[in-house]
Design a protein around this motif. Structure first.
Motif, mmCIF file in Angstrom:
data_model
loop_
_atom_site.group_PDB
_atom_site.id
_atom_site.type_symbol
_atom_site.label_atom_id
_atom_site.label_comp_id
_atom_site.label_asym_id
_atom_site.label_seq_id
_atom_site.Cartn_x
_atom_site.Cartn_y
_atom_site.Cartn_z
ATOM 1 N N LEU A 1 0.823 -1.210 0.000
ATOM 2 C CA LEU A 1 0.000 0.000 0.000
ATOM 3 C C LEU A 1 0.855 1.258 0.000
ATOM 4 N N LYS A 2 2.033 1.193 0.619
ATOM 5 C CA LYS A 2 2.883 2.374 0.742
ATOM 6 C C LYS A 2 3.279 2.929 -0.625
ATOM 7 N N GLU A 3 3.415 2.048 -1.597
ATOM 8 C CA GLU A 3 3.826 2.461 -2.940
ATOM 9 C C GLU A 3 2.888 3.512 -3.528
ATOM 10 N N HIS A 4 1.617 3.440 -3.149
ATOM 11 C CA HIS A 4 0.603 4.300 -3.775
ATOM 12 C C HIS A 4 0.249 5.545 -2.959
ATOM 13 N N VAL A 5 0.649 5.548 -1.674
ATOM 14 C CA VAL A 5 0.199 6.631 -0.788
ATOM 15 C C VAL A 5 0.631 7.999 -1.285
ATOM 16 N N LYS A 6 1.927 8.170 -1.577
ATOM 17 C CA LYS A 6 2.422 9.482 -2.008
ATOM 18 C C LYS A 6 1.823 9.923 -3.344
ATOM 19 N N PRO A 7 1.871 9.068 -4.402
ATOM 20 C CA PRO A 7 1.289 9.523 -5.680
ATOM 21 C C PRO A 7 -0.219 9.766 -5.596
ATOM 22 N N ILE A 8 -0.931 8.973 -4.789
ATOM 23 C CA ILE A 8 -2.368 9.216 -4.620
ATOM 24 C C ILE A 8 -2.588 10.563 -3.945
ATOM 25 N N PHE A 9 -1.778 10.844 -2.948
ATOM 26 C CA PHE A 9 -1.890 12.130 -2.262
ATOM 27 C C PHE A 9 -1.594 13.277 -3.216
ATOM 28 N N MET A 10 -0.577 13.092 -4.067
ATOM 29 C CA MET A 10 -0.240 14.125 -5.040
ATOM 30 C C MET A 10 -1.380 14.330 -6.038
ATOM 31 N N MET A 11 -2.065 13.242 -6.385
ATOM 32 C CA MET A 11 -3.212 13.357 -7.287
ATOM 33 C C MET A 11 -4.426 13.938 -6.558
ATOM 34 N N PHE A 12 -4.467 13.717 -5.247
ATOM 35 C CA PHE A 12 -5.564 14.211 -4.417
ATOM 36 C C PHE A 12 -5.563 15.735 -4.348
ATOM 37 N N LEU A 13 -4.373 16.320 -4.302
ATOM 38 C CA LEU A 13 -4.265 17.774 -4.175
ATOM 39 C C LEU A 13 -4.929 18.528 -5.332
ATOM 40 N N PRO A 14 -4.628 18.163 -6.604
ATOM 41 C CA PRO A 14 -5.329 18.873 -7.686
ATOM 42 C C PRO A 14 -6.826 18.594 -7.701
ATOM 43 N N THR A 15 -7.216 17.400 -7.242
ATOM 44 C CA THR A 15 -8.640 17.082 -7.185
ATOM 45 C C THR A 15 -9.343 17.979 -6.177
ATOM 46 N N ILE A 16 -8.686 18.200 -5.039
ATOM 47 C CA ILE A 16 -9.236 19.112 -4.029
ATOM 48 C C ILE A 16 -9.399 20.501 -4.628
ATOM 49 N N ALA A 17 -8.308 20.964 -5.232
ATOM 50 C CA ALA A 17 -8.324 22.315 -5.789
ATOM 51 C C ALA A 17 -9.412 22.470 -6.840
#
Length: 481
Positions: A207-223
């Motif tokens: 799961l750790k492999e995806h946490v950072k890139p998902i979070f990075m993708m989450f930021l533009p989605t929030i915005a």
């Protein structure tokens, strides 16, 4: 061939997305009234923030990751379960936050307390987000299943609206119907999934492999969601009425109808571009970008000019006199059809597949911050019209920054080398339709005449100017020659 087929599937569904609102919006406007439509829109704007937390931007990230390993069944299977487990954890966390909001939000504003029952019904929207695995099928470029599922849900929901929503007191039925239809639609996709993959090797899950890139993708989605939803959320606080949220939401929905066909290009091309990037096929990627920009411009320009021309009169007969202001809002929002169309190509079709998430995130963050700041001023000064202007400026800033950061990768001006032809054709169409509308009665017949003449004039001017896009349409290519 596969890209063309996927686009046709997606475009067919988007066509349904156009037809369904055209059927239900005028009915709901008259049955629920401006207050009922406003309440439904406003409460939905709140739950959307929590749906955002539950989704984590996984639709885009998940489809990209599946596209990378689409030919490796074992790797694909592991990636699916790793991403979906994170998705489920985020969804449960989001539900907990939403229940806390429902408990303590009543202390923040009287409108929240008055509409708490409707906010509770919106909980199903979050649950539907947890069950959404459409990203897997998008990554596999299997758009057929997703499109057919969505089409069935859309048709069923349209029918049930007429059956279950008959009086202003049926606001709850309408909200519940929207949520449950999404739940059952997303749940149905799991039956297709079990035919494709089996349970994973639990010990090898990473799961750790995806946490950072998902979070990075989450930021533009929030915005992105901030400036898509914040307008509707803020309007009742500044105008002391949920009606304004309904006005803006109706205008936004109609604009999104036009955007549907335009943004389909980015949805279809994302997995293809991701696969080409994984294979190092950069020249093909640039070629696809150029073609997509030309295609999107050819579609979005007439839609923007046409919407601005017919909306002021069309909304009067379409939604009723009490929603007349919606036409004015659409005029102010119409440029975003072009801006979002372009950003779908540059952002979704290039920056995301090439893993340039920082730049993609910053682009939408700039738009979100601009929208927030402009809302405080423009909504106070001009109400719902101010909210529309704030959105248009924000979308312009988004695409402006994306073009800036990709200027060294591609010849930016080459994207717009044919733009002048579309602008001239669009202006010609706008002037003609506007002049004609002043001499016609306000009814569906007049709007239909305006639409037909507008399309005819736009295509005619493109033929005169010999626009290259016509070469891709055999019949028009023959006429142009």
């Amino acid at each position: 061939m596969q890209v063309a087929k996927n686009y046709l599937y997606t475009a067919a569904y988007q066509l349904l997305n156009i037809i369904a609102p055209l059927i239900t919006m005028p009915y709901l406007a008259r049955v629920l009234g401006r207050n009922g439509v406003g309440v439904a829109s406003w409460t939905n704007s709140f739950v959307t923030y929590f749906l955002l937390i539950a989704s984590l931007g996984i639709i885009t990230y998940g489809s990209r990751e599946i596209a990378y390993v689409k030919d490796n069944k074992q790797a694909r299977q592991q990636k699916f379960w790793e991403i979906q487990i994170i998705h489920t954890i985020a969804g449960i966390f989001s539900l907990a936050l939403y229940f806390l909001f429902l408990k303590y939000g009543v202390q923040l504003n009287g409108n929240i307390e008055d509409n708490q029952f409707y906010l509770i019904l919106q909980t199903w929207v979050i649950i539907s987000g947890i069950l959404d695995i459409s990203w897997y099928f998008m990554g596999m470029e299997d758009f057929k299943k997703t499109v057919l599922r969505n089409a069935f849900v859309k048709i069923a929901m349209t029918v049930l609206i007429f059956v279950l929503v008959k009086t202003p007191k049926d606001i709850g039925n309408y909200i519940l119907l929207l949520g449950l239809s999404q739940v059952f639609g997303n749940l149905s996709m799991w039956f297709y999934l079990f035919k494709k993959i089996s349970l994973p090797n639990w010990q090898q899950l990473d799961l750790k492999e995806h946490v950072k890139p998902i979070f990075m993708m989450f930021l533009p989605t929030i915005a992105t969601q901030v400036y898509l939803q914040l307008n509707k959320t803020m309007l009742p606080f500044f105008t002391n009425s949920t009606d304004s949220a309904g006005f803006y939401d109706n205008a936004d929905r109609i604009i999104k109808v036009s955007l549907a066909l335009v943004t389909s290009v980015g949805t279809v091309m994302l997995p293809r571009m991701s696969a080409q990037f994984a294979k190092g096929q950069f020249d093909k990627m640039k070629q696809n970008i150029t073609q997509s920009m030309d295609f999107v411009s050819a579609l979005s320009v007439p839609m923007a000019f046409g919407m601005a021309a017919i909306a002021p009169t069309a909304m009067i007969w379409f939604l009723g006199e009490q929603f007349k202001v919606v036409g004015q809002v659409i005029v102010l929002l119409s440029p975003i059809i072009i801006f979002i169309g372009w950003s779908t190509v540059i952002g979704t079709q290039y920056l995301v597949p090439t893993k340039r998430l920082n730049e993609f995130t910053l682009s939408v963050t700039i738009g979100a911050l601009a929208n927030v700041l402009l809302n405080f001023w423009l909504i106070y000064v001009a109400g719902v019209n101010g909210a529309a202007v704030a959105t248009t400026i924000s979308e312009f800033l988004v695409i402006g920054y994306q073009l800036y950061v990709t200027r060294k990768d591609m010849n930016v001006w080459h994207h717009f080398s044919e733009m002048w032809r579309y602008i001239i054709a669009g202006l010609g169409m706008y002037i003609l339709v506007t002049m004609i509308s002043q001499h016609l009665e306000i009814n569906i017949k007049s709007t239909s005449i305006e639409l037909v003449l507008g399309v005819f004039v736009y295509v005619l001017i493109l033929l005169i100017l010999r626009a290259p896009i016509l070469k891709k349409i055999p019949l028009l290519n023959k006429i142009a020659k």
